[in-house]
Design a protein around this motif. Structure first.
Motif, PDB file in Angstrom:
ATOM      1  N   ILE A 187      61.873 -21.490   0.137  1.00 49.83           N
ATOM      2  CA  ILE A 187      60.802 -20.550   0.491  1.00 49.83           C
ATOM      3  C   ILE A 187      60.635 -19.510  -0.611  1.00 49.83           C
ATOM      4  O   ILE A 187      59.510 -19.194  -1.018  1.00 49.83           O
ATOM      5  N   GLU A 188      61.738 -18.978  -1.106  1.00 52.71           N
ATOM      6  CA  GLU A 188      61.675 -17.978  -2.175  1.00 52.71           C
ATOM      7  C   GLU A 188      61.022 -18.552  -3.421  1.00 52.71           C
ATOM      8  O   GLU A 188      60.204 -17.890  -4.070  1.00 52.71           O
ATOM      9  N   SER A 189      61.343 -19.782  -3.742  1.00 47.95           N
ATOM     10  CA  SER A 189      60.745 -20.427  -4.909  1.00 47.95           C
ATOM     11  C   SER A 189      59.229 -20.529  -4.760  1.00 47.95           C
ATOM     12  O   SER A 189      58.477 -20.246  -5.700  1.00 47.95           O
ATOM     13  N   ARG A 190      58.777 -20.917  -3.585  1.00 47.54           N
ATOM     14  CA  ARG A 190      57.329 -21.002  -3.348  1.00 47.54           C
ATOM     15  C   ARG A 190      56.678 -19.633  -3.456  1.00 47.54           C
ATOM     16  O   ARG A 190      55.606 -19.490  -4.041  1.00 47.54           O
ATOM     17  N   ILE A 191      57.313 -18.628  -2.877  1.00 42.20           N
ATOM     18  CA  ILE A 191      56.762 -17.277  -2.935  1.00 42.20           C
ATOM     19  C   ILE A 191      56.719 -16.789  -4.379  1.00 42.20           C
ATOM     20  O   ILE A 191      55.739 -16.170  -4.808  1.00 42.20           O
ATOM     21  N   ASN A 192      57.761 -17.074  -5.158  1.00 44.30           N
ATOM     22  CA  ASN A 192      57.787 -16.665  -6.566  1.00 44.30           C
ATOM     23  C   ASN A 192      56.683 -17.339  -7.358  1.00 44.30           C
ATOM     24  O   ASN A 192      56.072 -16.721  -8.230  1.00 44.30           O
ATOM     25  N   GLU A 193      56.420 -18.609  -7.074  1.00 42.00           N
ATOM     26  CA  GLU A 193      55.334 -19.313  -7.758  1.00 42.00           C
ATOM     27  C   GLU A 193      54.002 -18.635  -7.471  1.00 42.00           C
ATOM     28  O   GLU A 193      53.172 -18.469  -8.366  1.00 42.00           O
ATOM     29  N   ILE A 194      53.800 -18.252  -6.236  1.00 35.51           N
ATOM     30  CA  ILE A 194      52.566 -17.569  -5.862  1.00 35.51           C
ATOM     31  C   ILE A 194      52.503 -16.202  -6.536  1.00 35.51           C
ATOM     32  O   ILE A 194      51.464 -15.811  -7.075  1.00 35.51           O
ATOM     33  N   ILE A 205      50.579 -20.763  -9.525  1.00 34.15           N
ATOM     34  CA  ILE A 205      49.595 -21.527  -8.763  1.00 34.15           C
ATOM     35  C   ILE A 205      48.509 -20.535  -8.377  1.00 34.15           C
ATOM     36  O   ILE A 205      48.793 -19.485  -7.805  1.00 34.15           O
ATOM     37  N   SER A 206      47.275 -20.855  -8.688  1.00 33.07           N
ATOM     38  CA  SER A 206      46.200 -19.917  -8.365  1.00 33.07           C
ATOM     39  C   SER A 206      46.008 -19.817  -6.864  1.00 33.07           C
ATOM     40  O   SER A 206      46.386 -20.710  -6.105  1.00 33.07           O
ATOM     41  N   ARG A 207      45.413 -18.739  -6.442  1.00 34.77           N
ATOM     42  CA  ARG A 207      45.186 -18.537  -5.009  1.00 34.77           C
ATOM     43  C   ARG A 207      44.288 -19.615  -4.429  1.00 34.77           C
ATOM     44  O   ARG A 207      44.511 -20.068  -3.309  1.00 34.77           O
ATOM     45  N   SER A 208      43.295 -20.032  -5.177  1.00 39.73           N
ATOM     46  CA  SER A 208      42.412 -21.082  -4.657  1.00 39.73           C
ATOM     47  C   SER A 208      43.170 -22.400  -4.504  1.00 39.73           C
ATOM     48  O   SER A 208      42.919 -23.153  -3.570  1.00 39.73           O
ATOM     49  N   GLU A 209      44.128 -22.645  -5.407  1.00 34.86           N
ATOM     50  CA  GLU A 209      44.947 -23.854  -5.278  1.00 34.86           C
ATOM     51  C   GLU A 209      45.910 -23.753  -4.100  1.00 34.86           C
ATOM     52  O   GLU A 209      46.287 -24.764  -3.520  1.00 34.86           O
ATOM     53  N   MET A 210      46.293 -22.525  -3.745  1.00 42.96           N
ATOM     54  CA  MET A 210      47.237 -22.328  -2.648  1.00 42.96           C
ATOM     55  C   MET A 210      46.591 -22.418  -1.279  1.00 42.96           C
ATOM     56  O   MET A 210      47.264 -22.733  -0.298  1.00 42.96           O
ATOM     57  N   LYS A 211      45.294 -22.170  -1.178  1.00 42.99           N
ATOM     58  CA  LYS A 211      44.648 -22.136   0.131  1.00 42.99           C
ATOM     59  C   LYS A 211      44.911 -23.371   0.971  1.00 42.99           C
ATOM     60  O   LYS A 211      45.180 -23.258   2.163  1.00 42.99           O
ATOM     61  N   PRO A 212      44.868 -24.570   0.405  1.00 45.36           N
ATOM     62  CA  PRO A 212      45.144 -25.740   1.261  1.00 45.36           C
ATOM     63  C   PRO A 212      46.584 -25.774   1.792  1.00 45.36           C
ATOM     64  O   PRO A 212      46.857 -26.404   2.803  1.00 45.36           O
ATOM     65  N   TRP A 213      47.500 -25.067   1.123  1.00 44.48           N
ATOM     66  CA  TRP A 213      48.900 -25.084   1.534  1.00 44.48           C
ATOM     67  C   TRP A 213      49.218 -24.016   2.568  1.00 44.48           C
ATOM     68  O   TRP A 213      50.241 -24.101   3.256  1.00 44.48           O
ATOM     69  N   LEU A 214      48.390 -22.991   2.662  1.00 46.96           N
ATOM     70  CA  LEU A 214      48.641 -21.913   3.620  1.00 46.96           C
ATOM     71  C   LEU A 214      48.032 -22.291   4.954  1.00 46.96           C
ATOM     72  O   LEU A 214      46.890 -22.701   5.037  1.00 46.96           O
ATOM     73  N   LYS A 215      48.805 -22.126   5.984  1.00 48.77           N
ATOM     74  CA  LYS A 215      48.325 -22.460   7.323  1.00 48.77           C
ATOM     75  C   LYS A 215      47.271 -21.462   7.757  1.00 48.77           C
ATOM     76  O   LYS A 215      47.372 -20.272   7.472  1.00 48.77           O
TER      77      LYS A 215
END
Length: 107
Positions: A82-89, A94-104
């Motif tokens: 989880i920390e790794s994913r948060i750090n990437e964000i 990873i751009s926010r637009s790329e992250m949108k599909p991954w966020l519930k």
């Protein structure tokens, strides 16, 4: 002999409480993990069942303590993911637009 019996009883009671606390920790980690959709090969988080019976001897208490230790290790691994994913964000790896599909969806 009674002192030994009382001591084993106290160890067993503490082991039960410890495993139940670990179960609560694992549920909290699973809830946090659930806020982000799984990436490829993301580990699944399995919630342990809390202790539902009284431990009767030292062997059961020691097995319960070992189960709690493994639960804590699993929580640490999940938190690292989880920390790794948060750090990437956070560093925009990873751009926010790329992250949108991954966020519930929270709507």
């Amino acid at each position: 002999m009674s002192d030994l019996h009382d001591l084993v009883g106290r160890i067993a009671a503490s082991a039960e409480k410890l495993l139940n606390e670990v179960a609560r920790l694992r549920r909290d980690v699973a809830r946090l993990h659930g806020k982000i959709e799984a990436f490829d090969k993301a580990p699944q988080i399995v919630d342990p069942e809390p202790v539902r019976r009284k431990l009767r001897n030292l062997n059961e208490a020691l097995a319960t303590i070992e189960a709690a230790r493994k639960g804590i290790e699993n929580s640490e691994r999940a938190m690292n993911v989880i920390e790794s994913r948060i750090n990437e964000i956070a560093v925009d790896a990873i751009s926010r637009s790329e992250m949108k599909p991954w966020l519930k969806d929270r709507g």
